[in-house]
Write a protein that holds these residues in place. Sequence first.
Motif, mmCIF file in Angstrom:
data_model
loop_
_atom_site.group_PDB
_atom_site.id
_atom_site.type_symbol
_atom_site.label_atom_id
_atom_site.label_comp_id
_atom_site.label_asym_id
_atom_site.label_seq_id
_atom_site.Cartn_x
_atom_site.Cartn_y
_atom_site.Cartn_z
ATOM 1 N N ALA A 114 0.856 -1.187 0.000
ATOM 2 C CA ALA A 114 0.000 0.000 0.000
ATOM 3 C C ALA A 114 0.895 1.242 0.000
ATOM 4 O O ALA A 114 2.046 1.193 0.432
ATOM 5 C CB ALA A 114 -0.921 0.007 1.212
ATOM 6 N N SER A 115 0.373 2.355 -0.465
ATOM 7 C CA SER A 115 1.179 3.575 -0.560
ATOM 8 C C SER A 115 0.652 4.654 0.385
ATOM 9 O O SER A 115 -0.552 4.776 0.606
ATOM 10 C CB SER A 115 1.173 4.098 -1.999
ATOM 11 O OG SER A 115 -0.164 4.395 -2.413
ATOM 12 N N GLY A 116 1.598 5.415 0.948
ATOM 13 C CA GLY A 116 1.246 6.579 1.742
ATOM 14 C C GLY A 116 0.642 6.282 3.096
ATOM 15 O O GLY A 116 0.013 7.162 3.700
ATOM 16 N N LEU A 117 0.821 5.062 3.643
ATOM 17 C CA LEU A 117 0.201 4.702 4.920
ATOM 18 C C LEU A 117 1.203 4.569 6.060
ATOM 19 O O LEU A 117 0.814 4.592 7.233
ATOM 20 C CB LEU A 117 -0.571 3.389 4.776
ATOM 21 C CG LEU A 117 -1.711 3.387 3.763
ATOM 22 C CD1 LEU A 117 -2.369 2.015 3.713
ATOM 23 C CD2 LEU A 117 -2.749 4.462 4.092
ATOM 24 N N SER A 118 2.478 4.416 5.755
ATOM 25 C CA SER A 118 3.483 4.201 6.799
ATOM 26 C C SER A 118 3.652 5.462 7.645
ATOM 27 O O SER A 118 3.621 6.589 7.131
ATOM 28 C CB SER A 118 4.819 3.818 6.177
ATOM 29 O OG SER A 118 4.710 2.604 5.458
ATOM 30 N N PHE A 119 3.837 5.261 8.948
ATOM 31 C CA PHE A 119 4.050 6.393 9.847
ATOM 32 C C PHE A 119 4.968 5.958 10.984
ATOM 33 O O PHE A 119 5.262 4.779 11.161
ATOM 34 C CB PHE A 119 2.721 6.919 10.398
ATOM 35 C CG PHE A 119 2.023 5.984 11.351
ATOM 36 C CD1 PHE A 119 2.155 6.131 12.726
ATOM 37 C CD2 PHE A 119 1.230 4.940 10.872
ATOM 38 C CE1 PHE A 119 1.515 5.262 13.609
ATOM 39 C CE2 PHE A 119 0.585 4.071 11.744
ATOM 40 C CZ PHE A 119 0.725 4.236 13.113
ATOM 41 N N TRP A 120 5.435 6.912 11.783
ATOM 42 C CA TRP A 120 6.318 6.585 12.895
ATOM 43 C C TRP A 120 5.862 7.303 14.156
ATOM 44 O O TRP A 120 5.124 8.293 14.109
ATOM 45 C CB TRP A 120 7.768 6.957 12.572
ATOM 46 C CG TRP A 120 8.012 8.424 12.307
ATOM 47 C CD1 TRP A 120 7.776 9.117 11.145
ATOM 48 C CD2 TRP A 120 8.529 9.377 13.239
ATOM 49 N NE1 TRP A 120 8.110 10.438 11.292
ATOM 50 C CE2 TRP A 120 8.594 10.623 12.564
ATOM 51 C CE3 TRP A 120 8.967 9.310 14.560
ATOM 52 C CZ2 TRP A 120 9.069 11.788 13.170
ATOM 53 C CZ3 TRP A 120 9.444 10.466 15.176
ATOM 54 C CH2 TRP A 120 9.484 11.676 14.480
ATOM 55 N N GLU A 121 6.277 6.759 15.299
ATOM 56 C CA GLU A 121 5.936 7.372 16.572
ATOM 57 C C GLU A 121 7.027 7.099 17.602
ATOM 58 O O GLU A 121 7.941 6.285 17.375
ATOM 59 C CB GLU A 121 4.576 6.892 17.085
ATOM 60 C CG GLU A 121 4.511 5.466 17.521
ATOM 61 C CD GLU A 121 3.137 5.100 18.096
ATOM 62 O OE1 GLU A 121 2.204 5.913 18.005
ATOM 63 O OE2 GLU A 121 3.031 3.986 18.641
ATOM 64 N N LEU A 122 6.926 7.769 18.745
ATOM 65 C CA LEU A 122 7.918 7.678 19.812
ATOM 66 C C LEU A 122 7.238 7.164 21.085
ATOM 67 O O LEU A 122 6.558 7.933 21.774
ATOM 68 C CB LEU A 122 8.542 9.048 20.062
ATOM 69 C CG LEU A 122 9.230 9.690 18.849
ATOM 70 C CD1 LEU A 122 9.598 11.138 19.163
ATOM 71 C CD2 LEU A 122 10.474 8.890 18.464
#
Length: 226
Positions: A114-122
């Motif tokens: 899938a495109s444009g769905l990856s994210f990151w957090e702390l």
Amino acid sequence: MRHLLLALAFAATPALAVCEEAESPFSGSIAVVSDYRYRGYSLSDEQPALQAELTVTSPGGWYADAWTSTIDEYAGPGDAHGATVELDFSFGRGFSALGLDWDAAAAVYTYPGASGLSFWELPVSASKIWGELTGTAGFEYAPAQSALGDEDNRYVYLAADWAPESWPVSLSAAIGLEDGAFADNKLDWALGVARDIGPVSLQLQYVDADAPGIDGAVVASLTKAF
């Protein structure tokens, strides 16, 4: 959003003084769950999911992990087909300070296919052990990014685990509050009981949240650690 799990996260410790052998820095697990629930949401469309975990640690408490799970198809804008697997990676450190056990990390959530769905957090958490009871408080912050609609997301939670040596089962409870890109002051909670049966661990957990479209459910999981 999420389903098959791989993770990297634990520590090598010195073994027998005579042999000078060290335990493997690798650990992991394979699990089958009746429903992949994440902060109250079902990410498997209330269907079973297969999950896996791999953890590696180094001296000083540093660790890396990978986690993966099968998920309900999750597509980004313009995708003809979406991701059917979630694959998460994190890198962090566990340490003790102020009488608490801390864990601080950076994590990225990816959805291959899938495109444009990856994210990151702390994420950061602190735990304290009182005999057979372990209490944990944590906070997870995802800065504003394109996959979150240029909004940030905040999640704070409290959890407790009680494992009396004389009992055949252990008990767990958790409650969390989420606000931002993924929810509007959503409260979620879970109550669970677990038991080791030979080489596997069986857990039953009731999971619910106060957000629209979320129904409470009993989730069963069977896990084999290695």
